[in-house]
Scaffold this active site. Structure first.
Site, PDB file in Angstrom:
ATOM      1  N   GLU A   1       1.012  -1.681  -7.901  1.00 47.47           N
ATOM      2  CA  GLU A   1       2.097  -2.686  -7.685  1.00 47.47           C
ATOM      3  C   GLU A   1       2.168  -3.544  -9.085  1.00 47.47           C
ATOM      4  O   GLU A   1       1.015  -4.038  -9.605  1.00 47.47           O
ATOM      5  CB  GLU A   1       1.902  -3.661  -6.514  1.00 47.47           C
ATOM      6  CG  GLU A   1       3.068  -4.596  -6.130  1.00 47.47           C
ATOM      7  CD  GLU A   1       2.789  -5.525  -5.058  1.00 47.47           C
ATOM      8  OE1 GLU A   1       3.745  -6.089  -4.472  1.00 47.47           O
ATOM      9  OE2 GLU A   1       1.446  -5.834  -4.622  1.00 47.47           O
TER      10      GLU A   1
ATOM     11  N   LYS B   1      10.643  -3.998  -1.589  1.00 45.93           N
ATOM     12  CA  LYS B   1       9.744  -4.504  -0.579  1.00 45.93           C
ATOM     13  C   LYS B   1      10.235  -5.411   0.339  1.00 45.93           C
ATOM     14  O   LYS B   1      10.947  -6.322   0.101  1.00 45.93           O
ATOM     15  CB  LYS B   1       8.620  -5.317  -1.516  1.00 45.93           C
ATOM     16  CG  LYS B   1       7.441  -5.633  -0.706  1.00 45.93           C
ATOM     17  CD  LYS B   1       6.426  -6.412  -1.703  1.00 45.93           C
ATOM     18  CE  LYS B   1       5.275  -6.725  -0.972  1.00 45.93           C
ATOM     19  NZ  LYS B   1       4.274  -7.579  -2.042  1.00 45.93           N
TER      20      LYS B   1
ATOM     21  N   CYS C   1       2.484  -2.902  -0.616  1.00 49.73           N
ATOM     22  CA  CYS C   1       1.626  -4.173  -0.572  1.00 49.73           C
ATOM     23  C   CYS C   1       1.627  -4.542   0.956  1.00 49.73           C
ATOM     24  O   CYS C   1       1.097  -4.099   1.865  1.00 49.73           O
ATOM     25  CB  CYS C   1       1.560  -5.049  -1.640  1.00 49.73           C
ATOM     26  SG  CYS C   1       0.022  -6.041  -1.727  1.00 49.73           S
TER      27      CYS C   1
END
Length: 291
Positions: free
Chosen positions: A43, A116, A153
């Site tokens: 990331e 995300k 994540c």
């Protein structure tokens, strides 16, 4: 393809964006030479993890997607005949930013991006200051070698995200990640946190019958020791690889995609889902106010 060679690049970063991009490209070349067909980067690999503080100057790190970094990586992908999964800080418009992963096919084609969806806000991880939650939904990218489901994540902790991505036909899930321990934390807490992080993702593999690939960074940054520990799980949660907690590592792991059918047949979780009973999953919490 029945089998895919997936390469994980676990590395540390500096404050120099170009230096980080150049370093990643060197490592992509190295791991491609080892046989990787799909290369997964961690990331926000072009910078330090800047979300440790709320600083308006950090918005200057963002770029358009597609844009400068994807253009360079597309050329590398085409040259090496590899798929690249690249996590970047996206500037969508003035004052509008996302934490985004681009997928570049083995011929250099930009296949698209995933933004995300789950954005954390914790001490040292002030992502809500920088990132607008994703609005593209969950995504699967049909690459030369496999259908790749990409999450990022904090998405790791949400079974709903893994389930929906798997239901879209992902052959495996990839999680670019930046997560670590506070340097003041005790070893017992460190171990417990890492184990929870790995366990939840291995459970996604089991529940959905697909491999999971998780790539994290290493190195100490602003009071956080990023714990590395990148890993690959097979469709039943068994570890195929786990990286160290403190070293840069390159690893190529073979994924046998035919195993998903075997595990899903013998452990038919998808068959037995009671989709007629799940309507309340869209509620924030099931109490008197939501009934």
């Amino acid at each position: 393809m029945a089998k895919v060679q997936v390469g994980l690049v676990q590395m540390s970063c500096t404050s120099n964006k170009q230096e980080n991009l150049d370093k990643a490209i060197v490592k992509i070349r190295e791991i491609a030479a080892q046989g990787a067909q799909v290369v997964c980067l961690q990331e926000l690999f072009t910078s330090l993890y800047f979300c440790d503080q709320e600083d308006y100057e950090n918005f200057k790190l963002a770029e358009t997607i597609p844009g400068p970094s994807t253009d360079v990586l597309s050329a590398v992908a085409a040259e090496l005949n590899v798929v690249i999964v690249a996590s970047l800080f996206e500037k969508r418009a003035e004052g509008l930013y996302h934490n985004t992963t681009a997928v570049l096919d083995a011929d250099g084609t930009y296949l698209g991006k995933y933004r995300k969806m789950h954005i954390p806000d914790d001490p040292g991880f002030y992502e809500k200051f920088y990132f607008t939650p994703g609005d593209l939904g969950y995504k699967v990218f049909n690459t030369k070698y496999a259908k790749i489901g990409v999450l990022i994540c904090w998405d790791q902790w949400y079974p709903e995200a893994a389930r929906l991505t798997a239901l879209m036909g992902a052959d495996f899930l990839v999680y670019p990640t930046a997560i670590g321990w506070a340097t003041t934390q005790d070893e017992g807490t460190n171990t417990e946190q890492y184990n929870a992080w790995q366990t939840i993702q291995r459970s996604h593999a089991i529940a959905n019958g697909v491999p999971v690939v998780s790539i994290n960074r290493v190195g100490e940054e602003a009071g956080v020791s990023f714990w590395g520990g990148s890993f690959v799980s097979n469709p039943f949660g068994s570890l195929l690889y786990q990286a160290s907690h403190d070293k840069e590592e390159l690893k190529v792991v073979e994924l046998d995609l035919t195993l998903s059918n075997s595990y899903r047949t013998h452990w038919p979780f998808l068959r037995d889902r009671r989709i007629d009973s799940y309507s309340q999953i869209t509620k924030r919490y099931i109490d008197d106010e939501s009934i």
